[in-house]
Scaffold this active site. Structure first.
Site, mmCIF file in Angstrom:
data_model
loop_
_atom_site.group_PDB
_atom_site.id
_atom_site.type_symbol
_atom_site.label_atom_id
_atom_site.label_comp_id
_atom_site.label_asym_id
_atom_site.label_seq_id
_atom_site.Cartn_x
_atom_site.Cartn_y
_atom_site.Cartn_z
ATOM 1 C CB SER A 297 -1.023 -0.019 0.767
ATOM 2 O OG SER A 297 -0.168 0.362 2.309
ATOM 3 C CB ILE B 266 5.324 5.869 -0.070
ATOM 4 C CG1 ILE B 266 3.988 6.912 0.834
ATOM 5 C CG2 ILE B 266 6.905 5.382 -0.605
ATOM 6 C CD1 ILE B 266 5.557 7.593 1.575
ATOM 7 C CB SER C 143 9.616 10.473 8.204
ATOM 8 O OG SER C 143 8.510 11.733 8.902
ATOM 9 C CE1 TYR D 110 7.269 7.104 10.901
ATOM 10 C CE2 TYR D 110 6.605 9.137 11.232
ATOM 11 C CZ TYR D 110 7.286 7.494 10.609
ATOM 12 O OH TYR D 110 7.184 8.378 9.748
ATOM 13 C CE LYS E 261 9.666 6.381 9.702
ATOM 14 N NZ LYS E 261 10.339 4.556 8.637
ATOM 15 C CB SER F 186 -0.114 6.490 2.615
ATOM 16 O OG SER F 186 0.551 6.722 3.890
HETATM 17 N N1 LIG Z 1 2.519 9.331 4.262
HETATM 18 C C1 LIG Z 1 3.744 9.531 4.902
HETATM 19 O O1 LIG Z 1 2.890 11.342 5.340
HETATM 20 C C2 LIG Z 1 4.521 9.162 4.990
HETATM 21 C C3 LIG Z 1 5.339 10.560 5.680
HETATM 22 C C4 LIG Z 1 6.359 10.312 6.285
HETATM 23 C C5 LIG Z 1 7.648 8.859 6.292
HETATM 24 N N2 LIG Z 1 6.721 7.400 5.836
HETATM 25 C C6 LIG Z 1 6.935 6.553 6.239
HETATM 26 O O2 LIG Z 1 7.178 6.106 4.653
HETATM 27 C C7 LIG Z 1 6.446 4.834 4.112
HETATM 28 C C8 LIG Z 1 5.920 3.519 3.278
HETATM 29 O O3 LIG Z 1 4.532 4.420 4.618
HETATM 30 P P1 LIG Z 1 3.243 4.505 4.191
HETATM 31 O O4 LIG Z 1 3.095 6.689 3.497
HETATM 32 O O5 LIG Z 1 2.561 4.283 2.592
HETATM 33 O O6 LIG Z 1 2.014 3.697 4.370
HETATM 34 P P2 LIG Z 1 1.147 2.311 4.691
HETATM 35 O O7 LIG Z 1 -0.023 2.733 3.338
HETATM 36 O O8 LIG Z 1 0.394 2.385 6.058
HETATM 37 O O9 LIG Z 1 2.330 1.131 4.254
HETATM 38 C C9 LIG Z 1 2.878 1.056 5.128
HETATM 39 C C10 LIG Z 1 3.508 -0.104 5.221
HETATM 40 O O10 LIG Z 1 3.877 -0.916 5.623
HETATM 41 C C11 LIG Z 1 3.863 -2.654 5.540
HETATM 42 N N3 LIG Z 1 4.209 -3.092 6.922
HETATM 43 C C12 LIG Z 1 4.002 -2.584 8.446
HETATM 44 N N4 LIG Z 1 4.551 -3.598 9.486
HETATM 45 C C13 LIG Z 1 4.528 -4.548 8.675
HETATM 46 C C14 LIG Z 1 5.411 -5.606 8.864
HETATM 47 N N5 LIG Z 1 5.656 -6.056 10.703
HETATM 48 N N6 LIG Z 1 5.843 -5.517 7.798
HETATM 49 C C15 LIG Z 1 5.980 -6.413 6.883
HETATM 50 N N7 LIG Z 1 5.281 -4.840 6.283
HETATM 51 C C16 LIG Z 1 4.750 -4.307 7.024
HETATM 52 C C17 LIG Z 1 2.709 -2.207 4.415
HETATM 53 O O11 LIG Z 1 1.875 -3.313 4.861
HETATM 54 P P3 LIG Z 1 1.062 -4.872 5.206
HETATM 55 O O12 LIG Z 1 -0.218 -4.286 6.041
HETATM 56 O O13 LIG Z 1 0.444 -5.666 4.015
HETATM 57 O O14 LIG Z 1 1.994 -5.576 6.144
HETATM 58 C C18 LIG Z 1 2.462 -1.522 4.024
HETATM 59 O O15 LIG Z 1 2.915 -1.849 2.588
HETATM 60 C C19 LIG Z 1 6.995 4.262 6.272
HETATM 61 O O16 LIG Z 1 8.358 4.354 6.355
HETATM 62 C C20 LIG Z 1 6.560 5.538 6.768
HETATM 63 O O17 LIG Z 1 6.515 5.969 8.232
HETATM 64 C C21 LIG Z 1 5.090 7.617 5.310
#
Ligand SMILES: NC(=O)c1ccc[n+]([C@@H]2O[C@H](COP(=O)([O-])OP(=O)(O)OC[C@H]3O[C@@H](n4cnc5c(N)ncnc54)[C@H](OP(=O)(O)O)[C@@H]3O)[C@@H](O)[C@H]2O)c1
Length: 323
Positions: free
Chosen positions: A59, A61, A189, A202, A206, A237
């Site tokens: 899902s 990013i 992040s 969190y 990071k 996301s």
């Molecule tokens: N969106 C933002 O605003 C933002 C900002 C800064 C940084 N980030 C960083 O971007 C990255 C991706 O986040 P996102 O925003 O795309 O959020 P997201 O849509 O919630 O995606 C998170 C992903 O991590 C996987 N995941 C979570 N726990 C896991 C585990 N124990 N083992 C394996 N996979 C796991 C989830 O897949 P499953 O549930 O299928 O395991 C999902 O594919 C993260 O590291 C987040 O900290 C996001």
């Protein structure tokens, strides 16, 4: 020309340079080095044929990065816990027409099941014979008051966001070293650069990634190991919905609304792909005011700290909720 005229010319050149940079920053949605690479650097097609392993590909990013890299002609390993979602992402990647069925390996894994990681690496090597790039993207966020956070939540956060990344990277590194190089991408992040209210565990997790991987950057240089730290700001996301709270096992559960002020997931993924193709050391991907504030925190930390406490929690929360 006398020395006074030379000084005037230099001052004028400096003034023009500063105005140009500020204008670029005003229109930017990432740091200026990444903006430059986007327009004048190596195109993402440069990554064609590379084997890229993306965690958190089910899902957000990671999903959109998979589409971007599939369109660039990369061979992909898609990992996360939900196999059905990974299969959906694989099908969508194939629509680009650049990748065949065997070019995408769906490999479900849980980043906190550390004892499975070496076996997963063997599976990838058996399939593709190599791993060029590992994108450590899987992660969880948080909404909680600092003083209320259970130590169990701190531990879980560190296991998912830090130890999972370390374990998988250490399982992949020996292969990269014998293959004379590789690239480790770490999705941090802006919360890894700035103290982020209501996300203590969190933000701490990071920040930890930066210390760990800045060290590997130096140790790994002689072995041609490149590190790219990616710091997104506010991106659409399911991260907020799935965020931890202060209580173990609880999910925050608040979905993002389409009208929030955030970067689109596809734009973030495109800029990430540019950063990877150009092997940039660290990139900031965000809209303002977070981008501007991060520049301020980097170059004028005392002023930024004073401003952060003056702004107050409510305004910061409004910004985080895309208002
Ligand atoms: N969106 C933002 O605003 C933002 C900002 C800064 C940084 N980030 C960083 O971007 C990255 C991706 O986040 P996102 O925003 O795309 O959020 P997201 O849509 O919630 O995606 C998170 C992903 O991590 C996987 N995941 C979570 N726990 C896991 C585990 N124990 N083992 C394996 N996979 C796991 C989830 O897949 P499953 O549930 O299928 O395991 C999902 O594919 C993260 O590291 C987040 O900290 C996001």
């Amino acid at each position: 020309m006398d020395w006074l005229s030379v000084l005037h010319v230099l001052l004028l050149a400096f003034f023009v340079f500063v105005i140009c940079q500020l204008t670029r920053l005003y229109f930017a949605d990432s740091d200026l080095t990444l903006q430059w690479a986007h327009h004048f650097g190596v195109p993402t097609s440069h990554l064609r044929g590379k084997v890229v392993w993306i965690t958190g590909a089910s899902s957000g990013i990671g999903e959109h990065l998979s589409y971007e890299l599939a369109a660039a002609g990369c061979r992909l390993v898609l990992s996360a816990r939900r196999k059905d979602e990974l299969e959906r992402v694989k099908k969508q990647c194939q629509l680009s027409g650049r990748v065949a069925d065997a070019d995408i390996l769906v490999l479900p894994l849980d980043v906190v099941k550390f004892d499975t990681h070496k076996e997963h690496v063997r599976t990838v090597i058996d399939h593709f014979k190599q791993i060029n790039i590992l994108v450590n993207n899987a992660g969880r966020s948080q909404r909680a008051h600092w003083q209320d956070i259970s130590l169990l939540v701190d531990r879980e956060m560190l296991e998912v966001n830090v130890l999972g990344v370390l374990s998988l990277t250490r399982a992949v590194l020996p292969h990269m070293i014998t293959s004379k190089g590789g690239q480790i991408v770490v999705v941090s992040s802006m919360a890894g650069k700035l103290g982020t209210p209501l996300s203590g565990s969190y933000s701490g997790s990071k920040h930890a990634l930066h210390g760990l991987f800045e060290t590997l950057r130096i140790e790994g240089h002689a072995m041609n190991i490149k590190i790219t730290m990616v710091c997104p700001g506010h991106v659409f996301s399911s991260i907020r919905q799935k965020a931890m709270t202060e209580k173990p096992g609880e999910e925050y559960g608040v979905k993002m609304k389409p009208n929030e002020r955030r970067m689109s997931t596809s734009r973030c993924a495109l800029l990430m792909a540019v950063a990877i193709a150009n092997q940039l050391d660290e990139v900031w991907i965000s809209i303002h005011p977070v981008l501007l504030f991060t520049y301020m925190a980097q170059y004028m930390p005392t002023l930024a700290r004073r401003l952060a406490v003056r702004i107050g929690m409510r305004v910061i929360e409004d910004i985080r909720h895309g208002k």
